[in-house]
Design a protein around this motif. Structure first.
Motif, PDB file in Angstrom:
ATOM      1  N   ASN A  55       0.855  -1.193   0.000  1.00 26.31           N
ATOM      2  CA  ASN A  55       0.000   0.000   0.000  1.00 26.31           C
ATOM      3  C   ASN A  55       0.886   1.236   0.000  1.00 26.31           C
ATOM      4  O   ASN A  55       1.436   1.609   1.038  1.00 26.31           O
ATOM      5  CB  ASN A  55      -0.916  -0.007   1.222  1.00 26.31           C
ATOM      6  N   ALA A  56       1.005   1.881  -1.145  1.00 27.74           N
ATOM      7  CA  ALA A  56       1.902   3.032  -1.269  1.00 27.74           C
ATOM      8  C   ALA A  56       1.459   4.220  -0.439  1.00 27.74           C
ATOM      9  O   ALA A  56       2.246   5.130  -0.173  1.00 27.74           O
ATOM     10  CB  ALA A  56       2.008   3.445  -2.737  1.00 27.74           C
ATOM     11  N   GLY A  57       0.204   4.226   0.005  1.00 26.69           N
ATOM     12  CA  GLY A  57      -0.284   5.353   0.792  1.00 26.69           C
ATOM     13  C   GLY A  57      -0.070   5.209   2.283  1.00 26.69           C
ATOM     14  O   GLY A  57      -0.345   6.151   3.041  1.00 26.69           O
ATOM     15  N   ILE A  58       0.439   4.058   2.727  1.00 26.42           N
ATOM     16  CA  ILE A  58       0.535   3.806   4.165  1.00 26.42           C
ATOM     17  C   ILE A  58       1.463   4.787   4.870  1.00 26.42           C
ATOM     18  O   ILE A  58       1.259   5.134   6.037  1.00 26.42           O
ATOM     19  CB  ILE A  58       0.998   2.349   4.435  1.00 26.42           C
ATOM     20  N   GLY A  59       2.485   5.264   4.174  1.00 29.05           N
ATOM     21  CA  GLY A  59       3.444   6.149   4.813  1.00 29.05           C
ATOM     22  C   GLY A  59       2.841   7.462   5.265  1.00 29.05           C
ATOM     23  O   GLY A  59       3.267   8.043   6.269  1.00 29.05           O
ATOM     24  N   ALA A  60       1.836   7.951   4.524  1.00 20.97           N
ATOM     25  CA  ALA A  60       1.187   9.201   4.926  1.00 20.97           C
ATOM     26  C   ALA A  60       0.540   9.050   6.294  1.00 20.97           C
ATOM     27  O   ALA A  60       0.612   9.948   7.146  1.00 20.97           O
ATOM     28  CB  ALA A  60       0.147   9.613   3.889  1.00 20.97           C
ATOM     29  N   ASP A  61      -0.085   7.896   6.524  1.00 21.46           N
ATOM     30  CA  ASP A  61      -0.693   7.654   7.833  1.00 21.46           C
ATOM     31  C   ASP A  61       0.362   7.487   8.921  1.00 21.46           C
ATOM     32  O   ASP A  61       0.145   7.871  10.071  1.00 21.46           O
ATOM     33  CB  ASP A  61      -1.571   6.407   7.780  1.00 21.46           C
ATOM     34  N   LEU A  62       1.495   6.907   8.580  1.00 18.76           N
ATOM     35  CA  LEU A  62       2.557   6.741   9.578  1.00 18.76           C
ATOM     36  C   LEU A  62       3.164   8.078   9.972  1.00 18.76           C
ATOM     37  O   LEU A  62       3.519   8.290  11.140  1.00 18.76           O
ATOM     38  CB  LEU A  62       3.628   5.798   9.042  1.00 18.76           C
ATOM     39  N   ILE A  63       3.268   8.990   9.021  1.00 13.50           N
ATOM     40  CA  ILE A  63       3.747  10.337   9.360  1.00 13.50           C
ATOM     41  C   ILE A  63       2.720  11.036  10.244  1.00 13.50           C
ATOM     42  O   ILE A  63       3.063  11.671  11.251  1.00 13.50           O
ATOM     43  CB  ILE A  63       4.007  11.146   8.077  1.00 13.50           C
ATOM     44  N   ARG A  64       1.458  10.913   9.878  1.00 15.38           N
ATOM     45  CA  ARG A  64       0.407  11.533  10.688  1.00 15.38           C
ATOM     46  C   ARG A  64       0.357  10.914  12.078  1.00 15.38           C
ATOM     47  O   ARG A  64       0.099  11.601  13.081  1.00 15.38           O
ATOM     48  CB  ARG A  64      -0.954  11.374   9.991  1.00 15.38           C
ATOM     49  N   LEU A  65       0.620   9.613  12.163  1.00 15.00           N
ATOM     50  CA  LEU A  65       0.638   8.946  13.465  1.00 15.00           C
ATOM     51  C   LEU A  65       1.683   9.583  14.372  1.00 15.00           C
ATOM     52  O   LEU A  65       1.452   9.784  15.574  1.00 15.00           O
ATOM     53  CB  LEU A  65       0.940   7.463  13.272  1.00 15.00           C
ATOM     54  N   ALA A 123       7.539   3.959  20.918  1.00  9.56           N
ATOM     55  CA  ALA A 123       7.653   5.386  20.602  1.00  9.56           C
ATOM     56  C   ALA A 123       8.756   5.633  19.583  1.00  9.56           C
ATOM     57  O   ALA A 123       8.598   6.437  18.655  1.00  9.56           O
ATOM     58  CB  ALA A 123       7.908   6.184  21.877  1.00  9.56           C
ATOM     59  N   ASP A 124       9.867   4.952  19.734  1.00  2.00           N
ATOM     60  CA  ASP A 124      10.951   5.102  18.763  1.00  2.00           C
ATOM     61  C   ASP A 124      10.587   4.468  17.422  1.00  2.00           C
ATOM     62  O   ASP A 124      10.981   4.967  16.359  1.00  2.00           O
ATOM     63  CB  ASP A 124      12.244   4.481  19.295  1.00  2.00           C
ATOM     64  N   ILE A 125       9.832   3.386  17.448  1.00  4.43           N
ATOM     65  CA  ILE A 125       9.388   2.769  16.198  1.00  4.43           C
ATOM     66  C   ILE A 125       8.564   3.775  15.393  1.00  4.43           C
ATOM     67  O   ILE A 125       8.744   3.920  14.176  1.00  4.43           O
ATOM     68  CB  ILE A 125       8.563   1.502  16.473  1.00  4.43           C
ATOM     69  N   ILE A 126       7.666   4.483  16.047  1.00  8.57           N
ATOM     70  CA  ILE A 126       6.851   5.482  15.354  1.00  8.57           C
ATOM     71  C   ILE A 126       7.734   6.547  14.727  1.00  8.57           C
ATOM     72  O   ILE A 126       7.546   6.935  13.567  1.00  8.57           O
ATOM     73  CB  ILE A 126       5.842   6.134  16.329  1.00  8.57           C
ATOM     74  N   ALA A 127       8.713   7.036  15.481  1.00  7.92           N
ATOM     75  CA  ALA A 127       9.597   8.093  14.976  1.00  7.92           C
ATOM     76  C   ALA A 127      10.429   7.614  13.795  1.00  7.92           C
ATOM     77  O   ALA A 127      10.592   8.330  12.797  1.00  7.92           O
ATOM     78  CB  ALA A 127      10.503   8.587  16.101  1.00  7.92           C
TER      79      ALA A 127
END
Length: 324
Positions: A55-65, A123-127
């Motif tokens: 899913n090429a769009g998943i990164g946008a949600d990860l940045i927003r997360l 927390a570091d995984i999210i970053a």
């Protein structure tokens, strides 16, 4: 300001720079895992690459997360609600996150637990995942200080400070200032809207009932307004639109070109043109994309230091969804 998938995505831009990162410098630094889990960042990158293939769009949600978590940068947004507590994940600003984004974090965490049990925090995984998502879309790589610990509380009403995409420049500037972020940070971090999508309700007021007038926002480009009305008929609550129609999956400066042309999707985007100071910054980022990418990377590092828990202030969750 909304950031990838949904109305609070601006908020996605709002961050609390409480530079009250407790603990010693050795507890929070670039390369924190180099000895304890030397492949940690490689594992995050590999899992993220696999997620992008699906899913090429998943990164946008990860940045927003990352934005939404970083009122404390403690992974409290990942915790599941229980019978006795509604967690941040289920607060209105976060309910537009799809399960897939949390599944990606779970996959990364599972691999890290095999490689280095009980070592790398959620927390570091999210970053790390946010940084690598920026890079996947063509943004600038930046070093991520790590050593964050996971929080031990997640309460839905702690998300009330996430600003909606309907705020004007004065409101946004005041909110950012109250958290230690400058107006420059506001303009820069708004550029995250160069990728991702938004649900129709997050900007429907600009199309059908701007400021209670029962009319559209007069500042919105007429042709763009027609396009949005076609994609978001009045009353529609499920459709999505690209926040940056020119290049929705490329981390570039076309967002600023859109804003300068009165094609900002949200009120919180278009309001960047309301003063000569911010309008000039918009024009500069539109003109010099590499300058924008460098500035964005620096502001992301800054944001990622908000309210970090280190040392014994937090924990490393075995399961990102469950408080230890």
């Amino acid at each position: 300001m909304a950031l990838a998938r949904g109305s609070s995505m601006l908020l996605s831009l709002v961050v609390v720079l409480c530079m009250s990162v407790a603990g010693s410098a050795s507890d929070f630094k670039v390369g924190y895992y180099w000895e304890s889990c030397p492949k940690a960042e490689d594992i995050v990158k590999e899992e993220l690459y696999n997620a992008f293939k699906a899913n090429a769009g998943i990164g946008a949600d990860l940045i927003r997360l990352h934005f939404h978590d970083c009122f404390g940068c403690d992974a409290s947004i990942l915790v599941d609600s229980t019978q006795g507590n509604i967690a941040e994940k289920d607060a209105p600003p976060n309910k537009t996150f799809e399960d897939e984004v949390f599944d990606v974090i779970d996959s990364i965490k599972a691999r890290l637990e095999v490689a280095c049990k009980g070592t790398v925090s959620c927390a570091d995984i999210i970053a790390f995942a946010a940084r690598d998502s920026v890079v996947q879309y063509g943004g600038k790589y930046y070093n991520v200080p790590s050593g964050r610990k996971d929080g031990m509380v997640s309460i839905a009403n702690e998300t009330v400070d996430l600003p909606p995409p309907t705020l004007n420049l004065n409101q946004l500037t005041a909110m950012f200032a109250s958290k230690g972020l400058s107006q420059d940070d506001l303009v820069i971090l708004s550029g995250a809207h160069t990728i991702g999508v938004a649900h129709c309700p997050s900007f429907a007021d600009r199309l059908y009932n701007y400021s209670g007038t029962l009319k559209g926002d007069p500042s919105l480009d007429v042709e763009y307004a027609k396009q949005l009305k076609h994609e978001c008929p009045q009353g529609n609550t499920v459709n999505e639109v690209d926040m940056d129609p020119q290049s929705p999956l490329t981390f570039d400066s076309s967002f600023y070109e859109d804003v300068a042309s009165n094609r900002g999707l949200f009120t919180s985007d278009q309001t960047l043109m309301s003063t000569s100071t911010t309008a000039y910054k918009v024009s500069q980022y539109a003109k010099y994309p590499e300058f924008f990418k460098k500035a964005f990377a620096a502001s992301m590092v800054k944001m990622g230091q908000i309210g970090v828990l280190t040392g014994k202030q937090g924990t490393v969750r075995a399961n990102c969804r469950v408080i230890n």
